[in-house]
Write a protein that holds these residues in place. Structure first.
Motif, PDB file in Angstrom:
ATOM      1  N   ALA A 130      49.390  32.621  44.550  1.00 31.07           N
ATOM      2  CA  ALA A 130      48.074  32.416  45.152  1.00 31.07           C
ATOM      3  C   ALA A 130      47.505  33.713  45.722  1.00 31.07           C
ATOM      4  CB  ALA A 130      48.168  31.362  46.261  1.00 31.07           C
ATOM      5  N   LEU A 131      48.373  34.596  46.194  1.00 30.58           N
ATOM      6  CA  LEU A 131      47.915  35.850  46.786  1.00 30.58           C
ATOM      7  C   LEU A 131      47.697  36.947  45.752  1.00 30.58           C
ATOM      8  CD1 LEU A 131      50.163  36.129  49.983  1.00 30.58           C
ATOM      9  CD2 LEU A 131      47.766  35.470  49.853  1.00 30.58           C
ATOM     10  N   ALA A 132      48.208  36.772  44.550  1.00 31.41           N
ATOM     11  CA  ALA A 132      48.183  37.864  43.572  1.00 31.41           C
ATOM     12  C   ALA A 132      46.825  38.140  42.948  1.00 31.41           C
ATOM     13  CB  ALA A 132      49.209  37.587  42.472  1.00 31.41           C
ATOM     14  N   PRO A 133      46.070  37.123  42.509  1.00 32.52           N
ATOM     15  CA  PRO A 133      44.823  37.444  41.792  1.00 32.52           C
ATOM     16  C   PRO A 133      43.756  38.025  42.698  1.00 32.52           C
ATOM     17  CG  PRO A 133      44.965  35.085  42.152  1.00 32.52           C
ATOM     18  CD  PRO A 133      46.284  35.663  42.593  1.00 32.52           C
ATOM     19  N   THR A 134      43.051  39.015  42.174  1.00 33.74           N
ATOM     20  CA  THR A 134      41.863  39.495  42.870  1.00 33.74           C
ATOM     21  C   THR A 134      40.726  38.532  42.586  1.00 33.74           C
ATOM     22  OG1 THR A 134      41.374  40.937  40.986  1.00 33.74           O
ATOM     23  CG2 THR A 134      42.596  41.891  42.823  1.00 33.74           C
ATOM     24  N   ASP A 135      39.641  38.694  43.297  1.00 34.36           N
ATOM     25  CA  ASP A 135      38.636  37.635  43.313  1.00 34.36           C
ATOM     26  C   ASP A 135      37.316  38.062  42.700  1.00 34.36           C
ATOM     27  OD1 ASP A 135      36.571  35.719  44.542  1.00 34.36           O
ATOM     28  OD2 ASP A 135      38.482  34.856  45.138  1.00 34.36           O
ATOM     29  N   PRO A 136      36.834  37.374  41.645  1.00 33.00           N
ATOM     30  CA  PRO A 136      35.560  37.759  41.044  1.00 33.00           C
ATOM     31  C   PRO A 136      34.352  37.434  41.905  1.00 33.00           C
ATOM     32  CG  PRO A 136      36.355  35.737  40.052  1.00 33.00           C
ATOM     33  CD  PRO A 136      37.443  36.227  40.966  1.00 33.00           C
ATOM     34  N   VAL A 137      34.518  36.517  42.864  1.00 36.23           N
ATOM     35  CA  VAL A 137      33.392  36.159  43.723  1.00 36.23           C
ATOM     36  C   VAL A 137      33.178  37.235  44.786  1.00 36.23           C
ATOM     37  CG1 VAL A 137      32.438  34.396  45.248  1.00 36.23           C
ATOM     38  CG2 VAL A 137      33.893  33.721  43.330  1.00 36.23           C
ATOM     39  N   LEU A 138      34.225  37.506  45.576  1.00 34.99           N
ATOM     40  CA  LEU A 138      34.089  38.511  46.623  1.00 34.99           C
ATOM     41  C   LEU A 138      34.032  39.916  46.057  1.00 34.99           C
ATOM     42  CD1 LEU A 138      36.479  37.121  49.372  1.00 34.99           C
ATOM     43  CD2 LEU A 138      34.036  36.799  49.106  1.00 34.99           C
ATOM     44  N   ALA A 139      34.577  40.111  44.852  1.00 36.80           N
ATOM     45  CA  ALA A 139      34.515  41.438  44.238  1.00 36.80           C
ATOM     46  C   ALA A 139      33.139  41.734  43.657  1.00 36.80           C
ATOM     47  CB  ALA A 139      35.575  41.563  43.132  1.00 36.80           C
ATOM     48  N   GLY A 170      39.846  32.663  45.021  1.00 35.38           N
ATOM     49  CA  GLY A 170      40.945  32.323  44.124  1.00 35.38           C
ATOM     50  C   GLY A 170      42.193  31.911  44.882  1.00 35.38           C
ATOM     51  N   THR A 171      42.491  32.601  45.974  1.00 28.99           N
ATOM     52  CA  THR A 171      43.650  32.261  46.797  1.00 28.99           C
ATOM     53  C   THR A 171      43.509  30.854  47.376  1.00 28.99           C
ATOM     54  OG1 THR A 171      44.138  34.559  47.375  1.00 28.99           O
ATOM     55  CG2 THR A 171      44.908  32.869  48.901  1.00 28.99           C
ATOM     56  N   LEU A 172      42.333  30.541  47.895  1.00 27.10           N
ATOM     57  CA  LEU A 172      42.113  29.212  48.473  1.00 27.10           C
ATOM     58  C   LEU A 172      42.204  28.133  47.402  1.00 27.10           C
ATOM     59  CD1 LEU A 172      39.110  30.057  50.832  1.00 27.10           C
ATOM     60  CD2 LEU A 172      41.557  30.083  51.352  1.00 27.10           C
ATOM     61  N   PHE A 173      41.677  28.419  46.198  1.00 29.92           N
ATOM     62  CA  PHE A 173      41.745  27.436  45.121  1.00 29.92           C
ATOM     63  C   PHE A 173      43.192  27.120  44.760  1.00 29.92           C
ATOM     64  CE2 PHE A 173      42.495  26.879  40.550  1.00 29.92           C
ATOM     65  CZ  PHE A 173      41.894  25.639  40.358  1.00 29.92           C
ATOM     66  N   TYR A 174      44.002  28.150  44.559  1.00 31.80           N
ATOM     67  CA  TYR A 174      45.364  27.902  44.102  1.00 31.80           C
ATOM     68  C   TYR A 174      46.234  27.263  45.176  1.00 31.80           C
ATOM     69  CZ  TYR A 174      44.857  29.990  39.528  1.00 31.80           C
ATOM     70  OH  TYR A 174      44.489  30.225  38.224  1.00 31.80           O
TER      71      TYR A 174
END
Length: 419
Positions: free
Chosen positions: A133-142, A363-367
């Motif tokens: 859950a912590l690994a992916p970077t985020d396309p929304v905030l990025a 992404g972290t919150l989703f997973y």
């Protein structure tokens, strides 16, 4: 006053904030997500009526809502990110992206899972869930530090190594995190026997299926948007931004029906649509509509996170949980990312920026919601506390430093790939 009335009031204020706050924070060393996170924390400290008796901070009461909303935000952001990619596809041209996906992401998951196992005494499967859950970077905030739309700044969209790599990495690794999440769920008890056929069919094949579905859906949507012979059916002639939602939802649904990875399919389809007709003005319409939606999703997601934090989500936070959240965002990703990019075409300034600015977020919150909803694992509170704190740390640090640092590197010319 009912909780629904409060929600309507907050929604109205949020819509105004989504329009006003970006202008207020322009050219200042803090971001819209950071402002909304702080506003949410402030609201959470107020005695507002909550829709459930346990208040706003109990994630178990909101799992379906958190999962659905964050999933929707990710899909819209993936479509927008894919349409912004103007660099031709290729192993060498996308070299920094491949290094981050093939090396940085799995190594970061391994390191964070080991820290969760050793420092927090989590079961191996639960530690892997936290790490995934912590690994992916985020396309929304990025989005604020991603590539600008090619119609606005074509050279920057194509040649900026930092923004291009962060955008394409975020566009793909939200989907690539899913196999690790499923493996963590299996190890945590949903599947006692882990065999090779299950790994191939349930973990790896969906990624390949998602790519194939994305290519097919992208070709079909590109034809319908730009190339069909009938003016009445050619979607680009209408100038309607709602087509972005078709690009976000149809590839996802088709991929899921085919037991594929929907997130990978959406980004692939969007890149494919962009590739088919690079110069058409309609891309600008789609980009503008997607940007408006993101400006709504980002504040709402961060406001909700801040609301939960202010209402007590982090109560019981232990020192080691703080350490692992900070280390995951500010140590593991930068170090592993820098090592992974050694010898790449990115210059030294670009390498340091790409490695450091791995934004965590929706992404972290989703997973976390996805995993806990499917398997009531032990230590749920620990997962939520560490995940929420990691997102907050990322929003704070990256929100303050990202844009000024990248702009300075761009002025120095350090954003251009080495020739």
């Amino acid at each position: 006053m009912s909780s629904l009335t409060v929600l309507f009031g907050v929604a109205g204020l949020l819509a105004l904030a989504a329009a006003i706050v970006p202008k207020l924070v322009a050219d200042r060393p803090f971001s819209v997500p950071l402002v909304m996170l702080i506003a949410g924390i402030a609201l959470g400290l107020l005695p507002l009526p909550a829709p459930y008796g346990n208040g706003w901070s109990d994630p178990a009461q909101h799992l379906h809502g958190v999962e659905s909303f964050t999933q929707l935000g990710i899909l819209v952001a993936l479509a927008g990110a894919g349409l912004s990619v103007d660099r031709p596809f290729g192993l060498k041209r996308w070299g920094s992206t491949w290094r981050l996906l093939a090396l940085t992401m799995p190594l970061s998951i391994l390191v964070i899972a080991a820290l969760g196992y050793w420092w927090l005494a989590l079961a191996p499967g639960v530690a892997l869930l936290l790490a995934a859950a912590l690994a992916p970077t985020d396309p929304v905030l990025a989005g604020d530090i991603g590539v600008p739309h090619p119609d606005v700044e074509p050279e920057l969209a194509r040649d900026n190594e930092i923004r291009f790599t962060l955008t394409t990495e975020a566009g793909l690794n939200d989907g690539l995190a899913m196999p690790f999440v499923l493996l963590g769920l299996a190890m945590a008890g949903s599947r006692p026997n882990l065999d090779v056929s299950w790994v191939l069919v349930d973990l790896l094949l969906p990624v390949a299926t998602g790519v194939v579905v994305g290519l097919v859906a992208g070709r079909g949507l590109g034809w319908a948007i730009f190339r069909t012979s009938s003016d009445r059916l050619r979607l680009a002639e209408y100038g309607d931004g709602l087509v972005l939602l078709a690009l976000a939802f149809l590839p996802y649904a088709l991929a899921e029906f085919a037991h594929g990875n929907g997130f990978v399919a959406v980004f692939t389809a969007a890149v494919c649509v962009r590739k088919q007709e690079r110069e058409h003005d309609y891309h600008g319409v789609l980009h503008a509509f997607g940007h408006q939606l993101e400006r709504l999703f980002v504040p709402l997601a961060l406001l909700g996170l801040g609301l939960a934090i202010g209402d007590g989500l982090l109560l019981g936070l232990r020192p080691l949980e703080v350490v692992i959240a900070v280390v995951a965002v500010l140590v593991v990703r930068p170090v592993v990312g820098w090592v992974s990019l050694l010898g790449s075409s990115a210059g030294r300034p670009a390498t340091l920026a790409i490695a450091f600015f791995g934004v965590r977020g929706i992404g972290t919150l989703f997973y976390l919601a996805y995993a806990i909803d499917r398997l009531p694992v032990a230590h749920q509170d620990v997962l939520w506390r560490v995940g929420a704190l990691a997102v907050a740390v990322s929003v704070l640090v990256h929100g303050i430093l990202a844009e000024p640092a990248i702009q300075r590197i761009e002025k120095m010319g350090g954003h251009l790939p080495a020739r």
